[in-house]
Design an enzyme around this catalytic site. Structure first.
Site, PDB file in Angstrom:
ATOM      1  N   ASP A   1      32.529  31.691  10.080  1.00 42.25           N
ATOM      2  CA  ASP A   1      33.779  31.091   9.583  1.00 42.25           C
ATOM      3  C   ASP A   1      33.848  29.583   9.845  1.00 42.25           C
ATOM      4  OD1 ASP A   1      34.938  33.390   8.505  1.00 42.25           O
ATOM      5  OD2 ASP A   1      35.826  33.973  10.419  1.00 42.25           O
TER       6      ASP A   1
ATOM      7  N   THR B   1      54.895  27.928  17.413  1.00 41.71           N
ATOM      8  CA  THR B   1      54.958  28.346  18.813  1.00 41.71           C
ATOM      9  C   THR B   1      54.042  27.375  19.576  1.00 41.71           C
ATOM     10  OG1 THR B   1      55.102  30.603  17.975  1.00 41.71           O
ATOM     11  CG2 THR B   1      54.672  30.356  20.339  1.00 41.71           C
TER      12      THR B   1
ATOM     13  N   SER C   1      34.892  39.530  -1.155  1.00 43.38           N
ATOM     14  CA  SER C   1      33.516  39.563  -0.638  1.00 43.38           C
ATOM     15  C   SER C   1      32.586  40.440  -1.487  1.00 43.38           C
ATOM     16  CB  SER C   1      33.513  40.022   0.819  1.00 43.38           C
ATOM     17  OG  SER C   1      34.084  39.010   1.616  1.00 43.38           O
TER      18      SER C   1
ATOM     19  N   LYS D   1      38.384  41.150  13.922  1.00 37.20           N
ATOM     20  CA  LYS D   1      37.378  40.153  14.293  1.00 37.20           C
ATOM     21  C   LYS D   1      37.122  40.046  15.801  1.00 37.20           C
ATOM     22  CE  LYS D   1      37.719  37.232  10.222  1.00 37.20           C
ATOM     23  NZ  LYS D   1      37.685  35.862   9.711  1.00 37.20           N
TER      24      LYS D   1
END
Ligand code: ATR
Length: 284
Positions: free
Chosen positions: A104, A161, A19, A68
């Site tokens: 995102d 999972t 970034s 986040k």
């Protein structure tokens, strides 16, 4: 020279973050006196770090793993994008008020709409798949799934999972999208998918994918959100079946472009940011 704006990225680990390179290139291209730093912040010091950034006069920062979701209680407001994703990757400070945003999901959508392996390549209608298969159900998969469902794609979510795939499919449906789920094993989906997005960490170390992609729809756009290595064995195999492939560097670019525009309120210099990113990856 007087630095007028201050930005950063916080995460743990953070040493490999690209970034700073991308945002500094954008400031330079636009002649904006700003700096962009990276800080390693451990989860237990997150609150203090946020207070510190505000005290030091930062105008905004990016948030990466593992913060986040955990940063949300320390913010005053969320944009609808952050609210929907339940996660924040960009914070903006306006007169002491902290707003959490998330770029995102849209960054991912933009990266598949525009072939960033050559910005000149332009739009590719094949990328608008009707049936998208998402491999994995972690944080990255969640943002991508919600953004794709928003665009009207039908989703099939597969995870080792299976319960987590079920949970994510439930979340997509609760937000008005269409999603089914299953355990992460090969199946008829391989031949049916218009878009396949690999979001698990398998391949990060150069290892083989979990199973063969035999039977994959050669018309599918296949994306691996990993960009180091630039081409995972998963992407290499998809390519060998004739699929068009894309790694995660375009997603990184576009989440950065959207964050930059959210902070600065003007169009970001996308081409310069892309050049900086590809150069940094090549020098790795
Ligand atoms: P991120 O936020 O980057 O997506 P994450 O939340 O830790 O990271 O998610 C990692 C994803 O990779 C999960 O879907 C994980 O599957 P589980 O939910 O079953 O743990 C998947 N993953 C990691 N290693 C894997 C492996 N060896 N085989 C299959 N899936 C794997």
């Amino acid at each position: 020279m007087l630095v007028e704006k201050h930005f950063a990225v916080i995460g743990d680990p953070i040493g490999h973050s690209l970034s700073p390179v991308m945002h500094r290139a954008a400031f330079k291209a636009k002649g904006i006196e700003a700096e962009y730093q990276r800080f390693r912040v451990s989860p237990e010091r997150l609150k203090e770090a946020v207070e510190g950034l505000v005290s030091l006069g930062f105008d905004g920062w990016n948030v990466t793993l593992p913060h986040k979701e955990k940063i949300i209680p320390f913010l005053h407001e969320l944009t609808p994008e952050a609210e929907k994703a339940g996660a924040v990757n960009t914070v903006r400070v306006d007169h002491g008020k902290l707003t959490g945003h998330n770029t995102d999901g849209l960054g991912f959508v933009r990266s598949i709409e525009e072939d960033t392996s050559g910005l000149a390549a332009g739009k590719d209608s094949r990328s608008h798949g009707k049936y998208a298969v998402i491999l994995g159900a972690g944080g990255a998969a969640k943002g991508i799934a919600l953004a794709l469902a928003d665009r009207g794609l039908k989703l099939h979510i597969l995870n080792r999972t299976a319960g987590k795939a079920e949970e994510l499919a439930g979340l997509v449906r609760a937000r008005g999208g269409e999603a089914s789920w299953a355990e992460l094993v090969p199946g008829a989906w391989l031949g049916q998918a218009d878009l396949i997005v690999q979001t698990t960490s398998v391949g990060l170390k150069g290892e083989k994918f979990l199973f063969s992609l035999q039977g994959i729809n050669p018309q599918a756009l296949v994306v691996d959100i990993i960009f180091r290595p630039a081409e995972t064995l998963f992407l290499k195999e998809a390519k060998s079946y004739g699929c068009r492939t894309l790694n995660g560097l375009g997603m990184l670019l576009h989440q950065g472009v959207l964050a930059w525009e959210y902070w600065l309120g003007e169009q970001a210099p996308v081409a310069e940011m892309w050049t900086a990113l590809t150069k940094a990856v090549a020098a790795d």
